[in-house]
Write a protein that holds these residues in place. Sequence first.
Motif, PDB file in Angstrom:
ATOM      1  N   THR A 123     -54.155 -22.720   5.489  1.00 36.56           N
ATOM      2  CA  THR A 123     -54.076 -21.359   4.636  1.00 36.56           C
ATOM      3  C   THR A 123     -55.502 -21.986   3.868  1.00 36.56           C
ATOM      4  O   THR A 123     -56.250 -22.172   3.608  1.00 36.56           O
ATOM      5  N   PRO A 124     -56.647 -21.160   4.782  1.00 38.73           N
ATOM      6  CA  PRO A 124     -58.395 -21.268   4.550  1.00 38.73           C
ATOM      7  C   PRO A 124     -58.289 -19.999   3.384  1.00 38.73           C
ATOM      8  O   PRO A 124     -56.764 -18.643   3.018  1.00 38.73           O
ATOM      9  N   ALA A 125     -58.769 -20.127   1.692  1.00 40.63           N
ATOM     10  CA  ALA A 125     -58.683 -19.644   0.675  1.00 40.63           C
ATOM     11  C   ALA A 125     -59.885 -18.492   0.181  1.00 40.63           C
ATOM     12  O   ALA A 125     -60.927 -19.222   1.008  1.00 40.63           O
ATOM     13  N   PRO A 126     -60.335 -17.469   0.544  1.00 44.30           N
ATOM     14  CA  PRO A 126     -59.064 -16.579   0.859  1.00 44.30           C
ATOM     15  C   PRO A 126     -58.549 -15.779   2.200  1.00 44.30           C
ATOM     16  O   PRO A 126     -59.450 -16.481   2.833  1.00 44.30           O
ATOM     17  N   MET A 127     -57.137 -15.461   2.718  1.00 48.00           N
ATOM     18  CA  MET A 127     -56.905 -15.235   3.697  1.00 48.00           C
ATOM     19  C   MET A 127     -56.995 -14.089   3.767  1.00 48.00           C
ATOM     20  O   MET A 127     -56.073 -13.567   5.160  1.00 48.00           O
ATOM     21  N   SER A 128     -57.503 -12.951   2.937  1.00 49.01           N
ATOM     22  CA  SER A 128     -57.532 -11.461   2.980  1.00 49.01           C
ATOM     23  C   SER A 128     -58.201 -11.466   4.495  1.00 49.01           C
ATOM     24  O   SER A 128     -58.038 -10.151   5.238  1.00 49.01           O
ATOM     25  N   PHE A 129     -59.313 -11.950   5.368  1.00 50.33           N
ATOM     26  CA  PHE A 129     -59.402 -11.125   6.706  1.00 50.33           C
ATOM     27  C   PHE A 129     -58.502 -11.126   7.556  1.00 50.33           C
ATOM     28  O   PHE A 129     -58.266 -10.356   8.436  1.00 50.33           O
ATOM     29  N   LEU A 130     -56.922 -12.260   7.144  1.00 45.52           N
ATOM     30  CA  LEU A 130     -56.618 -11.839   8.360  1.00 45.52           C
ATOM     31  C   LEU A 130     -55.236 -10.013   8.749  1.00 45.52           C
ATOM     32  O   LEU A 130     -55.021  -9.987   9.084  1.00 45.52           O
ATOM     33  N   ALA A 131     -55.115 -10.083   7.399  1.00 44.57           N
ATOM     34  CA  ALA A 131     -54.595  -8.290   7.764  1.00 44.57           C
ATOM     35  C   ALA A 131     -55.992  -7.202   8.073  1.00 44.57           C
ATOM     36  O   ALA A 131     -55.072  -6.569   8.688  1.00 44.57           O
ATOM     37  N   ASP A 132     -57.119  -7.850   7.827  1.00 41.54           N
ATOM     38  CA  ASP A 132     -57.557  -6.994   8.409  1.00 41.54           C
ATOM     39  C   ASP A 132     -57.683  -6.994   9.695  1.00 41.54           C
ATOM     40  O   ASP A 132     -57.750  -5.980  10.877  1.00 41.54           O
ATOM     41  N   ILE A 133     -57.892  -8.149  10.340  1.00 34.26           N
ATOM     42  CA  ILE A 133     -58.128  -8.065  12.019  1.00 34.26           C
ATOM     43  C   ILE A 133     -57.012  -8.253  12.411  1.00 34.26           C
ATOM     44  O   ILE A 133     -56.522  -7.601  13.397  1.00 34.26           O
ATOM     45  N   CYS A 134     -55.261  -8.351  11.941  1.00 32.71           N
ATOM     46  CA  CYS A 134     -54.462  -8.648  12.126  1.00 32.71           C
ATOM     47  C   CYS A 134     -54.034  -7.245  12.348  1.00 32.71           C
ATOM     48  O   CYS A 134     -52.719  -6.312  12.573  1.00 32.71           O
ATOM     49  N   GLY A 135     -54.446  -6.310  11.192  1.00 32.13           N
ATOM     50  CA  GLY A 135     -54.171  -4.428  11.194  1.00 32.13           C
ATOM     51  C   GLY A 135     -52.621  -4.338  10.244  1.00 32.13           C
ATOM     52  O   GLY A 135     -51.755  -3.487  10.603  1.00 32.13           O
ATOM     53  N   ARG A 136     -52.507  -5.337   9.522  1.00 30.71           N
ATOM     54  CA  ARG A 136     -51.446  -5.716   8.170  1.00 30.71           C
ATOM     55  C   ARG A 136     -51.977  -3.870   7.136  1.00 30.71           C
ATOM     56  O   ARG A 136     -53.509  -4.488   6.886  1.00 30.71           O
ATOM     57  N   PRO A 137     -51.265  -3.446   6.145  1.00 30.94           N
ATOM     58  CA  PRO A 137     -50.632  -2.355   5.503  1.00 30.94           C
ATOM     59  C   PRO A 137     -51.098  -3.634   4.476  1.00 30.94           C
ATOM     60  O   PRO A 137     -50.866  -4.880   4.262  1.00 30.94           O
ATOM     61  N   ALA A 138     -52.112  -2.747   3.386  1.00 30.61           N
ATOM     62  CA  ALA A 138     -52.151  -3.336   2.440  1.00 30.61           C
ATOM     63  C   ALA A 138     -50.777  -3.955   1.302  1.00 30.61           C
ATOM     64  O   ALA A 138     -51.143  -4.506   0.717  1.00 30.61           O
ATOM     65  N   GLY A 139     -49.718  -3.267   1.833  1.00 35.21           N
ATOM     66  CA  GLY A 139     -48.727  -3.888   1.075  1.00 35.21           C
ATOM     67  C   GLY A 139     -48.342  -5.840   1.525  1.00 35.21           C
ATOM     68  O   GLY A 139     -47.724  -5.697   1.096  1.00 35.21           O
ATOM     69  N   GLU A 140     -49.344  -5.783   2.252  1.00 32.69           N
ATOM     70  CA  GLU A 140     -48.826  -7.320   2.578  1.00 32.69           C
ATOM     71  C   GLU A 140     -49.811  -8.436   2.363  1.00 32.69           C
ATOM     72  O   GLU A 140     -51.224  -7.965   2.720  1.00 32.69           O
ATOM     73  N   LYS A 141     -49.429  -9.613   2.374  1.00 32.97           N
ATOM     74  CA  LYS A 141     -50.455 -10.418   1.789  1.00 32.97           C
ATOM     75  C   LYS A 141     -50.368 -11.563   2.501  1.00 32.97           C
ATOM     76  O   LYS A 141     -49.090 -11.966   2.840  1.00 32.97           O
ATOM     77  N   PRO A 142     -51.352 -11.737   3.588  1.00 32.94           N
ATOM     78  CA  PRO A 142     -51.113 -13.248   3.869  1.00 32.94           C
ATOM     79  C   PRO A 142     -50.838 -14.532   3.483  1.00 32.94           C
ATOM     80  O   PRO A 142     -51.064 -14.522   2.040  1.00 32.94           O
TER      81      PRO A 142
END
Length: 224
Positions: free
Chosen positions: A173-192
């Motif tokens: 659980t790296p903090a913050p984990m926002s880079f995961l959404a970017d790399i995985c191409g997930r939408p803004a409504g999803e939180k790692p």
Amino acid sequence: MRDHPCQPLTGYDPVDDATRLERATAFRRLMAGRRTVREFSDRPVARAVVEQALLTAGSAPSGANHQPWFFSVIESPGARARIRAAAEAEEREFYESKAPQEWLDALAPLGTDPDKSFLEVAPVLIAIFGQKRGGPRPGDDKKNYYVTESVGIATGLLIAALHQAGLATLTHTPAPMSFLADICGRPAGEKPFLLLVAGHPAEDATVPTAALDKKPLDAIAAWI
């Protein structure tokens, strides 16, 4: 009288208390052998095994049965390299300046450090996301409820299913984990929520002695 569609409950065959105890004890012993592993082999894991574990996770209870989770299984070497670089950058900052000394002292017996080479070695890397909106059917756009609790339960089932299959796991659980959404191409409504690493342990893998120290029953439960 129920005013919503129902069907008969299945999956709960009647057994005696001795059989229930035998099953509960066998599962407890199985899970007592689970260990967090940081040294993985690169030996492949069959996709079908991971799929079955993910289906187990997807059976978890959730708020309003909205199933507010998404699992990104990351196979691309390029994506893995990016995740490792981002995670290690966050971890270096954590160990060098963010973490209070008390936290660092608590981690010391476990031997953790900013090196996350396992993110490129282990064959299974799953980024787990919680969804703010969704619903039980594809395309639903409803408010989700108890997202963190629901995703946490699903993650626990996923870890148990992978262990049942003979695979070791690591929760990261790296903090913050926002880079995961970017790399995985997930939408803004999803939180790692968590990055789960799984695979076969390396032949020379070790476990910190401190990690084997588990609280006894009377320290974690009480009958009132």
